[in-house]
Design a protein around this motif. Structure first.
Motif, PDB file in Angstrom:
ATOM      1  N   ALA A   9      39.377   7.621  10.259  1.00 11.55           N
ATOM      2  CA  ALA A   9      38.024   8.049   9.245  1.00 11.55           C
ATOM      3  C   ALA A   9      36.787   7.187   9.651  1.00 11.55           C
ATOM      4  O   ALA A   9      37.037   6.064  10.002  1.00 11.55           O
ATOM      5  CB  ALA A   9      38.650   7.706   7.601  1.00 11.55           C
ATOM      6  N   GLU A  10      35.658   8.001   9.932  1.00  8.25           N
ATOM      7  CA  GLU A  10      34.409   7.195  10.138  1.00  8.25           C
ATOM      8  C   GLU A  10      33.360   8.106   9.190  1.00  8.25           C
ATOM      9  O   GLU A  10      33.486   9.096   8.968  1.00  8.25           O
ATOM     10  CB  GLU A  10      34.156   7.522  11.712  1.00  8.25           C
ATOM     11  N   LYS A  11      32.562   7.177   8.727  1.00 12.05           N
ATOM     12  CA  LYS A  11      31.432   7.436   8.058  1.00 12.05           C
ATOM     13  C   LYS A  11      30.017   6.721   8.570  1.00 12.05           C
ATOM     14  O   LYS A  11      30.190   5.520   8.499  1.00 12.05           O
ATOM     15  CB  LYS A  11      31.615   7.277   6.570  1.00 12.05           C
ATOM     16  N   ARG A  12      29.338   7.760   9.144  1.00 14.68           N
ATOM     17  CA  ARG A  12      27.874   7.212   9.668  1.00 14.68           C
ATOM     18  C   ARG A  12      26.814   7.636   8.754  1.00 14.68           C
ATOM     19  O   ARG A  12      26.539   8.594   8.174  1.00 14.68           O
ATOM     20  CB  ARG A  12      27.538   7.710  11.061  1.00 14.68           C
ATOM     21  N   PHE A  13      25.970   6.437   8.297  1.00 15.88           N
ATOM     22  CA  PHE A  13      24.521   6.811   7.813  1.00 15.88           C
ATOM     23  C   PHE A  13      23.641   6.175   8.634  1.00 15.88           C
ATOM     24  O   PHE A  13      23.368   5.187   8.842  1.00 15.88           O
ATOM     25  CB  PHE A  13      24.605   5.748   6.572  1.00 15.88           C
ATOM     26  N   GLY A  14      23.092   7.448   9.593  1.00 14.67           N
ATOM     27  CA  GLY A  14      22.065   6.942  10.421  1.00 14.67           C
ATOM     28  C   GLY A  14      22.873   6.219  11.542  1.00 14.67           C
ATOM     29  O   GLY A  14      23.995   6.603  11.969  1.00 14.67           O
ATOM     30  N   GLY A  15      22.285   5.081  11.854  1.00 18.65           N
ATOM     31  CA  GLY A  15      23.091   4.214  13.066  1.00 18.65           C
ATOM     32  C   GLY A  15      23.988   3.199  12.282  1.00 18.65           C
ATOM     33  O   GLY A  15      24.845   2.427  12.984  1.00 18.65           O
ATOM     34  N   LEU A  16      24.139   3.061  11.032  1.00 15.13           N
ATOM     35  CA  LEU A  16      25.027   2.395  10.288  1.00 15.13           C
ATOM     36  C   LEU A  16      26.589   2.959  10.174  1.00 15.13           C
ATOM     37  O   LEU A  16      26.595   4.209   9.679  1.00 15.13           O
ATOM     38  CB  LEU A  16      24.554   1.811   8.806  1.00 15.13           C
ATOM     39  N   ARG A  17      27.776   2.265  10.450  1.00 14.01           N
ATOM     40  CA  ARG A  17      28.946   2.871  10.494  1.00 14.01           C
ATOM     41  C   ARG A  17      29.542   2.153   9.384  1.00 14.01           C
ATOM     42  O   ARG A  17      30.022   1.049   9.339  1.00 14.01           O
ATOM     43  CB  ARG A  17      29.747   2.753  11.529  1.00 14.01           C
ATOM     44  N   ALA A  18      29.603   2.922   8.137  1.00 14.31           N
ATOM     45  CA  ALA A  18      29.959   2.078   6.837  1.00 14.31           C
ATOM     46  C   ALA A  18      31.554   1.938   6.883  1.00 14.31           C
ATOM     47  O   ALA A  18      32.247   1.243   6.277  1.00 14.31           O
ATOM     48  CB  ALA A  18      29.368   2.849   5.819  1.00 14.31           C
ATOM     49  N   VAL A  19      32.188   3.390   7.650  1.00 16.84           N
ATOM     50  CA  VAL A  19      33.757   3.022   7.702  1.00 16.84           C
ATOM     51  C   VAL A  19      33.874   3.566   9.346  1.00 16.84           C
ATOM     52  O   VAL A  19      33.347   4.573   9.832  1.00 16.84           O
ATOM     53  CB  VAL A  19      34.295   4.185   6.654  1.00 16.84           C
TER      54      VAL A  19
END
Length: 242
Positions: A9-19
């Protein structure tokens, strides 16, 4: 057989990988803690499982069926329910009316008297049955948390996601909350709980999954994890020994 499977599982917000590439599974009837310092990605992961946020990459499966990519309503129908860090209730409705909503839109979609029976059973379990007709806005904060849990239970989930549900309870309420969660798990409900109260984690969770900076850093027995140098370093903001 695993009930919940989280695969890369991966979640990106722009350049930030929150997960960032998180993978683990949870068995039917299993309870596990989801730990980590503030900002480690725990609530974001809960949001991915519940459908509040879409995955950037990876896959989430429930009972062997892919649920990632589905809307929140379909994930709820599939058997996932949750609570929130900030309580979400319908203040203008009675407690029974609040809890009837997820009974209607949850996994088994009850209507009419059947929905009332499910709602009343959930209120009883949460210790609120005597106040079923009370307007939700009249509840104390702690009882609002109980109401939110009743709402989650009325959806009749297979998987319950608790996001710091025990936070803010006094010692007596905490003991009652721990007993209630243990009872739910004893009835076969799988529970993944985000929690900072380590005494509660020790009491409830034989296993914990630990995140830091979006990544999984431990998935092991609770006492082993809490003495793991990587976990200690994450909480203390220090570098672990080599």
């Amino acid at each position: 057989m695993s009930l919940l499977e989280i695969i890369g599982a991966e979640k990106r917000f722009g350049g930030l990988r929150a997960v960032d590439g998180v993978s683990f599974s949870l068995g039917r009837g299993e309870i596990a803690g989801l730990l980590g310092p503030n900002g480690s990605g725990k609530t974001t992961l809960i949001n991915l499982v519940s459908g509040a946020l879409p995955l950037s990459a990876g896959e989430i499966r429930l009972g062997g069926r892919r649920i990632s990519g589905l809307g929140r309503d379909r994930i709820a129908r599939a058997g996932v329910a949750r609570t929130f860090q900030l309580v979400r209730i319908l203040p203008s409705l009675s407690l029974r009316e609040n809890v009837m909503v997820p009974a209607v839109f949850g996994r088994k979609a009850h209507w009419g008297r059947a929905a009332e029976r499910v709602a009343d059973a959930a209120l009883e379990l949460a210790g609120l049955s005597a106040r079923a007709a009370l307007r939700a806005s009249e509840l104390t904060y702690i009882d609002q948390k109980r109401l939110e849990l009743a709402r989650a239970l009325a959806a009749e989930p297979e998987l319950l996601l608790l996001d710091e549900w025990l936070a803010g309870l006094n010692p007596t309420e905490l003991a009652e909350g721990v007993a209630l969660i243990r009872r739910l798990q004893g009835e076969g409900l799988a529970i993944l709980m985000v929690e900072h109260i380590l005494d509660a984690v020790r009491a409830l969770c034989p296993r914990v999954v630990v995140m830091n900076s979006g990544r999984l850093i431990a998935d092991e027995a609770t006492e082993a994890a809490l003495s793991d140098p990587k976990v200690i370093a994450a909480y203390l903001g220090e570098e672990a020994d080599a």
